[in-house]
Design an enzyme around this catalytic site. Structure first.
Site, PDB file in Angstrom:
ATOM      1  N   GLY A   1      45.012  30.480  33.204  1.00 27.22           N
ATOM      2  CA  GLY A   1      44.517  29.894  34.452  1.00 27.22           C
ATOM      3  C   GLY A   1      43.038  30.174  34.612  1.00 27.22           C
ATOM      4  O   GLY A   1      42.252  30.010  33.685  1.00 27.22           O
ATOM      5  N   GLY A   2      42.652  30.639  35.801  1.00 26.42           N
ATOM      6  CA  GLY A   2      41.267  31.040  36.019  1.00 26.42           C
ATOM      7  C   GLY A   2      41.059  32.523  35.847  1.00 26.42           C
ATOM      8  O   GLY A   2      39.957  33.037  36.063  1.00 26.42           O
ATOM      9  N   GLY A   3      42.120  33.246  35.494  1.00 29.13           N
ATOM     10  CA  GLY A   3      42.007  34.682  35.273  1.00 29.13           C
ATOM     11  C   GLY A   3      41.896  35.501  36.539  1.00 29.13           C
ATOM     12  O   GLY A   3      41.497  36.664  36.500  1.00 29.13           O
TER      13      GLY A   3
ATOM     14  N   SER B   1      44.371  36.506  38.536  1.00 32.90           N
ATOM     15  CA  SER B   1      45.598  37.213  38.906  1.00 32.90           C
ATOM     16  C   SER B   1      45.287  38.628  39.386  1.00 32.90           C
ATOM     17  O   SER B   1      44.460  39.333  38.806  1.00 32.90           O
ATOM     18  CB  SER B   1      46.535  37.290  37.699  1.00 32.90           C
ATOM     19  OG  SER B   1      47.630  38.154  37.965  1.00 32.90           O
TER      20      SER B   1
ATOM     21  N   GLU C   1      55.104  31.293  36.580  1.00 27.70           N
ATOM     22  CA  GLU C   1      54.065  32.182  36.045  1.00 27.70           C
ATOM     23  C   GLU C   1      53.910  32.104  34.530  1.00 27.70           C
ATOM     24  O   GLU C   1      53.649  33.096  33.856  1.00 27.70           O
ATOM     25  CB  GLU C   1      54.323  33.626  36.493  1.00 27.70           C
ATOM     26  CG  GLU C   1      54.345  33.765  38.012  1.00 27.70           C
ATOM     27  CD  GLU C   1      54.392  35.200  38.497  1.00 27.70           C
ATOM     28  OE1 GLU C   1      53.801  36.076  37.832  1.00 27.70           O
ATOM     29  OE2 GLU C   1      55.010  35.450  39.541  1.00 27.70           O
TER      30      GLU C   1
ATOM     31  N   GLY D   1      56.976  27.510  30.727  1.00 29.85           N
ATOM     32  CA  GLY D   1      56.208  26.419  30.163  1.00 29.85           C
ATOM     33  C   GLY D   1      54.787  26.462  30.679  1.00 29.85           C
ATOM     34  O   GLY D   1      54.435  27.296  31.515  1.00 29.85           O
TER      35      GLY D   1
ATOM     36  N   VAL E   1      51.987  24.317  32.629  1.00 28.08           N
ATOM     37  CA  VAL E   1      51.687  23.158  33.470  1.00 28.08           C
ATOM     38  C   VAL E   1      50.424  22.491  32.926  1.00 28.08           C
ATOM     39  O   VAL E   1      49.393  23.154  32.730  1.00 28.08           O
ATOM     40  CB  VAL E   1      51.474  23.585  34.936  1.00 28.08           C
ATOM     41  CG1 VAL E   1      51.026  22.386  35.776  1.00 28.08           C
ATOM     42  CG2 VAL E   1      52.744  24.194  35.499  1.00 28.08           C
TER      43      VAL E   1
ATOM     44  N   ARG F   1      34.364  44.667  47.095  1.00 31.47           N
ATOM     45  CA  ARG F   1      35.380  45.496  46.443  1.00 31.47           C
ATOM     46  C   ARG F   1      34.863  46.055  45.128  1.00 31.47           C
ATOM     47  O   ARG F   1      35.015  47.245  44.825  1.00 31.47           O
ATOM     48  CB  ARG F   1      36.640  44.643  46.225  1.00 31.47           C
ATOM     49  CG  ARG F   1      37.873  45.351  45.649  1.00 31.47           C
ATOM     50  CD  ARG F   1      37.890  45.427  44.122  1.00 31.47           C
ATOM     51  NE  ARG F   1      37.592  44.211  43.421  1.00 31.47           N
ATOM     52  CZ  ARG F   1      38.489  43.307  43.030  1.00 31.47           C
ATOM     53  NH1 ARG F   1      39.760  43.485  43.277  1.00 31.47           N
ATOM     54  NH2 ARG F   1      38.095  42.226  42.363  1.00 31.47           N
TER      55      ARG F   1
ATOM     56  N   TYR G   1      48.975  41.094  55.819  1.00 35.79           N
ATOM     57  CA  TYR G   1      48.132  41.361  54.652  1.00 35.79           C
ATOM     58  C   TYR G   1      47.429  42.685  54.916  1.00 35.79           C
ATOM     59  O   TYR G   1      46.594  42.791  55.812  1.00 35.79           O
ATOM     60  CB  TYR G   1      47.127  40.222  54.514  1.00 35.79           C
ATOM     61  CG  TYR G   1      46.375  40.125  53.206  1.00 35.79           C
ATOM     62  CD1 TYR G   1      46.710  39.160  52.264  1.00 35.79           C
ATOM     63  CD2 TYR G   1      45.292  40.954  52.927  1.00 35.79           C
ATOM     64  CE1 TYR G   1      46.001  39.018  51.083  1.00 35.79           C
ATOM     65  CE2 TYR G   1      44.579  40.830  51.750  1.00 35.79           C
ATOM     66  CZ  TYR G   1      44.935  39.863  50.833  1.00 35.79           C
ATOM     67  OH  TYR G   1      44.228  39.727  49.657  1.00 35.79           O
TER      68      TYR G   1
END
Length: 528
Positions: free
Chosen positions: A125-127, A129, A256, A260, A262, A387, A448
């Site tokens: 993905g875009g990394g 996670s 995730e 497969g 996407v 952060r 959150y």
């Protein structure tokens, strides 16, 4: 702009030295005695990386990279523990190759090759996670490739009649929005990671967007998904809704990368909003503020923004002196005064007060903001950079999120806060716990939580891991979900395994065996 190899976003947008010093000074006032000595990231070329165990076939070699820094950049996500380990040069699991397919045929060819050789495939993905979802944290003798689909980033088709668009999975948030803009449409999906995450990643992780009510999970925006598996490709039919058995899209949403890859999806789009309204409401009584939010969530008003920040969160990130509710409405069809007026009336009925009246705009490009809400939004977008700066100064700065029904919220909030505070006390790390609502539903909120603690350099990963275990257990005891929108990954597996029914796990294992019989896709994700 250059992506940071070790931390969030781009190197150009990272905090400057002066900004970092001001931030450290503010934290020093909150946590006196904290060691805020700055530590610089190492030279990535000086970090030892094992030689690649994988040699790509000639037909795929042009898509593959074994570059040292490229492999390191694809060895971690963007959680606090990922950033700190990168700062310390700790990389226990590094992919052997980074593969960048340019078409669905390339994806299929990569999966065929890896299935034949038993090579593990981790969709990247875009990394972004934050749960260990893209880290190859497993033993795999045949090697691991990181599959990066960002070369597949086009909006392929726009159906203006049905208000839907066919978009490739590697499109980053800004890329897909820029391609939809000439048509007058938007996907209206803005997670905090918007700038650096992909459509495929959103679908694979059941991501949640910025908007607090209404269609806000990516689930709500998916019309049809096409997925390539080791057994072949499958694509669901485009439909506004269907009662024809279990949904194939629901099998892929949240999978995730374990079932497969996407490759593209038809997504529900909408006209770009013209009218916006914004207000900030203060509450000296936090419990009264929670009741106001619940009333709004159950009123049918459907605000675009309904973020409630407790007093500590509001002080840290919005400069406010009490709990605040950031309210917003938007529409492409009509002005919004009646909706905002009713929401403000509800807040006042619960003791809320406004320091300034709501702000209304009717421009397609101007965003209505005011006061603390504007300060909070700016802080929201800068939070990951802050952060990183604090992580380099031995601070433990991390978040975790959940969702629960309204009747369980008080017990969950108290239990989670107590667990985090007790864990910090037992570790000897002074800190604070904050809470905000990112999303609200008629039947419950999505709390959150944030942890800001003075850690010990070299040990902050282990210290956070202990806090994480404590709060994960508290969430489970309170019958909350271990994740509302951050996905399961590897970090949430222990609690996800206990949250889901055993028979469902067995059924999911059956799907895994059918779609990925050799077990190459993201080993350890969702299933053993």
């Amino acid at each position: 702009m250059g992506r940071s190899w070790w931390g969030w976003g781009t190197t150009e947008d990272a905090l400057s030295s002066s900004e970092a010093e001001v931030l450290a000074a503010n934290v020093g006032q909150l946590l006196p005695g904290a060691d805020l000595t700055a530590h610089e990231p190492p030279d990535p070329r000086a970090i030892a990386v094992p030689a690649s165990r994988v040699e790509a076939p000639v037909t795929l070699a042009h898509l593959c990279s074994d570059d040292h820094v490229d492999r390191l950049s694809h060895a971690h996500g963007q959680a606090f523990r990922d950033v700190v380990r990168a700062l310390l040069g700790r990389f226990d699991h590094v992919p052997d190759l980074v593969v960048r397919p340019r078409s669905e045929a390339d994806v299929a060819a990569v999966l065929d090759w890896c299935t034949d050789r038993g090579i593990a495939v981790v969709p990247f993905g875009g990394g972004t996670s934050v749960v260990g979802g893209v880290e190859p944290r497993f033993a795999h003798d045949a090697g691991v490739v990181s599959l990066d689909l960002r070369e597949m980033s086009r909006v392929l088709e726009v159906d203006a009649t049905s208000q839907a668009a066919l978009i490739e999975a590697g499109a980053l948030g800004p890329e897909l929005e820029e391609q939809l803009r000439p048509y007058g449409y938007t996907l209206r999906f803005y997670p905090q990671s918007f700038e650096f995450s992909t459509l495929g990643g959103w679908i694979a992780t059941r991501a949640g967007g910025h908007f607090a009510t209404g269609p806000t999970h990516i689930d709500d925006l998916v019309e049809s998904v096409r997925t390539v598996t080791p057994r072949g490709a499958m694509e669901s039919r485009r439909l506004p809704g269907s009662g024809a058995g279990p949904s194939p899209d629901r099998l892929i949403l949240g999978s995730e990368g374990a079932l497969g890859v996407v490759t593209r999806a038809w997504m529900r789009i909408r006209e770009r909003p013209r009218w916006r309204a914004a207000a900030t409401v203060s509450f000296t009584d936090e419990n009264a503020g929670v009741r106001a939010v619940r009333t709004i969530a159950q009123s049918g008003l459907q605000p675009a923004n309904c973020r409630f920040l407790d007093a500590v969160e509001a002080a840290i990130n919005a400069g406010a002196s009490s709990a605040i509710l950031v309210l917003g409405f938007e529409s492409a069809d009509h002005p919004l005064e009646p909706w905002m007026e009713r929401a403000v009336e509800i807040c006042r009925d619960h003791g809320g007060s406004l320091t300034e009246p709501p702000r209304y705009t009717d421009s397609a490009d101007e965003v209505a903001r005011s006061g603390a809400s504007d300060a909070w939004r700016s802080a929201f977008l800068r939070m990951p950079y802050q952060r990183d700066a604090l992580a380099a100064r031995s601070m433990i700065v991390e978040t975790f999120e959940t969702a629960c029904t309204w009747d369980r919220y008080d017990d969950l909030r108290a239990g989670v806060t107590a667990a985090a505070e007790e864990a910090m006390r037992s570790l000897g790390v002074p800190g604070v716990v904050t809470c905000r609502f990112t999303h609200v539903y008629p039947d419950g909120p999505a709390p959150y939580f944030g942890v800001y603690a003075a850690g010990t350099w070299g040990s902050t990963v282990e210290q956070w891991d202990e806090i994480k275990v404590a709060v994960g257990e508290a969430i489970n005891r309170a019958c909350g979900t271990i994740t509302h929108h951050h996905a399961v990954g590897r970090d949430h597996r222990p609690w996800y395994d206990r949250q889901r029914p055993d028979l469902f796990a067995a059924a999911l294992s059956g799907a895994k065996r059918e779609l990925d019989p050799v077990g190459i896709l993201n080993p350890g994700i969702l299933l053993g």
